[in-house]
Design a protein around this motif. Structure first.
Motif, mmCIF file in Angstrom:
data_model
loop_
_atom_site.group_PDB
_atom_site.id
_atom_site.type_symbol
_atom_site.label_atom_id
_atom_site.label_comp_id
_atom_site.label_asym_id
_atom_site.label_seq_id
_atom_site.Cartn_x
_atom_site.Cartn_y
_atom_site.Cartn_z
ATOM 1 N N GLY A 1 -8.614 -0.364 -2.687
ATOM 2 C CA GLY A 1 -7.210 -0.783 -2.595
ATOM 3 C C GLY A 1 -7.045 -2.285 -2.647
ATOM 4 O O GLY A 1 -6.106 -2.848 -2.086
ATOM 5 N N ILE A 2 -7.970 -2.958 -3.316
ATOM 6 C CA ILE A 2 -7.959 -4.425 -3.432
ATOM 7 C C ILE A 2 -7.970 -4.771 -4.920
ATOM 8 O O ILE A 2 -8.687 -4.152 -5.699
ATOM 9 C CB ILE A 2 -9.203 -5.033 -2.734
ATOM 10 N N THR B 1 -14.085 -2.464 -10.417
ATOM 11 C CA THR B 1 -13.967 -1.022 -10.231
ATOM 12 C C THR B 1 -14.095 -0.646 -8.752
ATOM 13 O O THR B 1 -13.331 0.156 -8.216
ATOM 14 C CB THR B 1 -15.054 -0.319 -11.065
ATOM 15 N N TRP B 2 -15.060 -1.274 -8.095
ATOM 16 C CA TRP B 2 -15.269 -1.014 -6.659
ATOM 17 C C TRP B 2 -14.058 -1.467 -5.851
ATOM 18 O O TRP B 2 -13.588 -0.758 -4.952
ATOM 19 C CB TRP B 2 -16.547 -1.731 -6.197
ATOM 20 N N LEU B 3 -13.531 -2.627 -6.159
ATOM 21 C CA LEU B 3 -12.360 -3.138 -5.436
ATOM 22 C C LEU B 3 -11.165 -2.203 -5.593
ATOM 23 O O LEU B 3 -10.439 -1.952 -4.631
ATOM 24 C CB LEU B 3 -11.989 -4.541 -5.935
ATOM 25 N N GLU C 1 -10.421 -4.132 4.722
ATOM 26 C CA GLU C 1 -9.051 -3.648 4.750
ATOM 27 C C GLU C 1 -8.417 -3.815 3.370
ATOM 28 O O GLU C 1 -8.547 -4.871 2.740
ATOM 29 C CB GLU C 1 -8.236 -4.429 5.786
ATOM 30 N N GLY C 2 -7.766 -2.759 2.901
ATOM 31 C CA GLY C 2 -7.096 -2.817 1.608
ATOM 32 C C GLY C 2 -5.741 -2.157 1.684
ATOM 33 O O GLY C 2 -5.320 -1.721 2.754
ATOM 34 N N GLY C 3 -5.066 -2.084 0.574
ATOM 35 C CA GLY C 3 -3.743 -1.466 0.519
ATOM 36 C C GLY C 3 -3.819 -0.137 -0.192
ATOM 37 O O GLY C 3 -4.873 0.497 -0.265
ATOM 38 N N LEU C 4 -2.696 0.283 -0.739
ATOM 39 C CA LEU C 4 -2.674 1.514 -1.510
ATOM 40 C C LEU C 4 -3.489 1.305 -2.780
ATOM 41 O O LEU C 4 -3.287 0.314 -3.484
ATOM 42 C CB LEU C 4 -1.241 1.865 -1.890
ATOM 43 N N PRO C 5 -4.410 2.194 -3.083
ATOM 44 C CA PRO C 5 -5.165 2.021 -4.325
ATOM 45 C C PRO C 5 -4.250 2.154 -5.541
ATOM 46 O O PRO C 5 -3.261 2.879 -5.502
ATOM 47 C CB PRO C 5 -6.189 3.156 -4.306
ATOM 48 N N MET D 1 -3.898 1.134 5.853
ATOM 49 C CA MET D 1 -3.022 1.251 4.685
ATOM 50 C C MET D 1 -1.692 0.540 4.930
ATOM 51 O O MET D 1 -1.064 0.724 5.960
ATOM 52 C CB MET D 1 -2.684 2.729 4.412
ATOM 53 N N SER D 2 -1.260 -0.201 3.972
ATOM 54 C CA SER D 2 0.059 -0.820 4.073
ATOM 55 C C SER D 2 0.546 -1.084 2.663
ATOM 56 O O SER D 2 -0.187 -0.923 1.698
ATOM 57 C CB SER D 2 -0.035 -2.131 4.857
ATOM 58 N N ASP D 3 1.804 -1.470 2.552
ATOM 59 C CA ASP D 3 2.358 -1.760 1.232
ATOM 60 C C ASP D 3 1.894 -3.108 0.712
ATOM 61 O O ASP D 3 2.038 -3.400 -0.476
ATOM 62 C CB ASP D 3 3.888 -1.736 1.284
ATOM 63 N N ARG D 4 1.401 -3.934 1.610
ATOM 64 C CA ARG D 4 0.923 -5.261 1.213
ATOM 65 C C ARG D 4 -0.165 -5.124 0.165
ATOM 66 O O ARG D 4 -0.963 -4.200 0.203
ATOM 67 C CB ARG D 4 0.398 -5.924 2.484
ATOM 68 N N ILE D 5 -0.150 -6.043 -0.799
ATOM 69 C CA ILE D 5 -1.182 -6.025 -1.842
ATOM 70 C C ILE D 5 -2.336 -6.915 -1.408
ATOM 71 O O ILE D 5 -2.138 -8.079 -1.051
ATOM 72 C CB ILE D 5 -0.592 -6.516 -3.179
ATOM 73 N N TRP D 6 -3.535 -6.359 -1.378
ATOM 74 C CA TRP D 6 -4.732 -7.119 -1.007
ATOM 75 C C TRP D 6 -5.434 -7.580 -2.273
ATOM 76 O O TRP D 6 -5.520 -6.846 -3.252
ATOM 77 C CB TRP D 6 -5.665 -6.250 -0.157
ATOM 78 N N THR D 7 -5.949 -8.800 -2.208
ATOM 79 C CA THR D 7 -6.495 -9.398 -3.432
ATOM 80 C C THR D 7 -7.861 -10.023 -3.176
ATOM 81 O O THR D 7 -8.207 -10.371 -2.047
ATOM 82 C CB THR D 7 -5.556 -10.510 -3.934
ATOM 83 N N ALA D 8 -8.611 -10.180 -4.255
ATOM 84 C CA ALA D 8 -9.924 -10.814 -4.164
ATOM 85 C C ALA D 8 -10.147 -11.722 -5.362
ATOM 86 O O ALA D 8 -9.610 -11.485 -6.447
ATOM 87 C CB ALA D 8 -11.020 -9.749 -4.107
ATOM 88 N N GLY D 9 -10.924 -12.769 -5.160
ATOM 89 C CA GLY D 9 -11.408 -13.613 -6.246
ATOM 90 C C GLY D 9 -12.921 -13.496 -6.320
ATOM 91 O O GLY D 9 -13.559 -13.137 -5.330
ATOM 92 N N LEU D 10 -13.476 -13.757 -7.487
ATOM 93 C CA LEU D 10 -14.930 -13.665 -7.664
ATOM 94 C C LEU D 10 -15.446 -14.923 -8.342
ATOM 95 O O LEU D 10 -14.880 -15.364 -9.346
ATOM 96 C CB LEU D 10 -15.267 -12.446 -8.537
#
Lengths: 251, 251
Positions: free
Chosen positions: A38-39, A32-34, A168-172, A1-10
């Motif tokens: 926390g992504i 929804t799953w992401l 690894e993700g961030g805060l949901p 967990m961290s404050d950093r925002i984790w992102t994904a592309g599809l």
């Protein structure tokens, strides 16, 4: 967990989506799953079954986002070219993964045996690992920050189950919805004011027309439950101040 | 009508799609409509309600395809920034379109009047014309090869109705589907051979698992009805030669 925002592309791969034949369900399913991981899904591209189109999308999205997902094009037929395209994007050869071959052999043992065409589903970009798929013999593929999933939604769902908790993700994001029988144009200023008053809070406005009346649902999102609750309280006070009834959870 | 292939790209604008809250329906709707106009949907991008993301997608797609569509972000609220983004992409100012203002005035005459926020829906990039919208007061926007539609699917449908027959297209794609209770992996070679035997013919293979059995539908597409029929005949002969039953129209 961290404050950093984790992102994904599809990247959604498939002529069947672009032709209108098939209604995509993987965008909403993956989004929804992401969220639960926390992504945040930052961008989607839907491309045809053409190698250069897939390479362009995957190359852009894997550089731009923490994670790069693809759906579709990993079956045994001539139009399934995702593996070749990913390998081309990464500049590595395509190899038969021994574990994938073993999984397919086991799956097809009682189903007519592992033919050459079925063996195509064991092809991976060199260096890839597998994503388990309890729905059918063919696994998904993980290489670098790329996750290659099936196009059939319930098979993709099985692969996402296998990945749950692994990334690894961030805060949901926390979301809360209220609904109101109001034209969104009448309270646009209220929405803008409440959104601006807390950093990191976004308010989505989703109008509808039902039973001959206009209404809208408002979704407040933030990584902070406290900020979401405070924003909902402000919105509710603003709406009730105009003599309107607010429906918690949306209409 | 010409032999040239006409193409379109689509930018779907909306955090609600990327968050998984809303299931997109505009991709399939636009694709189906485009097919009937003799235009192929070549690519879709789903982007967030952020100006730079919209500008990037629209700029790429308007250069790459004959037509560039967008859906979403043209309502009255703070998160509706499509018009500003398109204007920025084209390097023109945003102006109030007098005809759009008149349409909104008429629409809201019996609905509380045209407020400042509602007037936002009359904003267009300078030089734009309007796309009629019989579902609500707010029109769509046409400028250059860009067509800006609503995000709410039935309102977008009304705008597409207004555009029907207005866009130059080529020969419409003809499609025919057959289904068979067969694992696609068993006939992958047959599919590839039949597809290769006629230029411009594509065969999509759509496997499914139903009632405890595997099957697949095969969609043959081409601008030539003759080639579609000949390819279907070849596929059917190949499948029946293996003792399988073919279901016209798909399973």
């Amino acid at each position: 967990m961290s404050d950093r925002i984790w992102t994904a592309g599809l990247t959604v791969i498939g002529d069947e989506i672009l032709s209108g034949r098939t209604q995509d369900k993987n965008v909403a399913q993956l989004a929804t799953w992401l969220n639960a991981q926390g992504i945040r899904l930052g961008e989607v591209r839907v491309v045809a079954d053409r190698q250069e189109a897939i390479v362009e999308a995957v190359d852009t999205l894997r550089a731009r986002y923490d994670y790069c997902f693809t759906t579709g094009g990993i079956g045994p037929t001539h139009d399934d070219i995702t593996v070749d395209a990913i390998a081309a994007a990464l500049g590595v050869p395509v190899v038969i993964h021994p574990e994938a071959r073993a999984m397919l052999e086991a799956h097809y043992e009682t189903r007519g045996g592992l033919t050459d065409m079925r063996l195509r589903m064991a092809r991976v970009p060199e260096g890839a690992s597998l994503i388990a798929n309890r729905m059918s013999g063919a696994p998904g593929i993980h290489i670098g920050n790329i996750y290659v999933l099936a196009g059939v939604p319930h098979i993709a769902a099985g692969m996402l189950d296998a990945l749950t908790g692994q990334l690894e993700g961030g805060l949901p994001l926390v979301a809360r919805t209220i609904g109101c029988w109001v034209a969104e144009s009448e309270i646009a200023e209220l929405l803008a004011t409440v959104e601006r008053s807390r950093e990191g809070v976004t308010i989505g406005s989703y109008p509808f027309f039902r039973e001959g009346r206009v209404g809208a649902n408002f979704v407040v999102r933030s990584t902070s439950q406290e900020d979401v609750d405070a924003s909902i309280a402000d919105l509710t006070a603003g709406l009730e101040g105009q003599g309107r009834t607010v429906v918690e959870g949306g209409i």
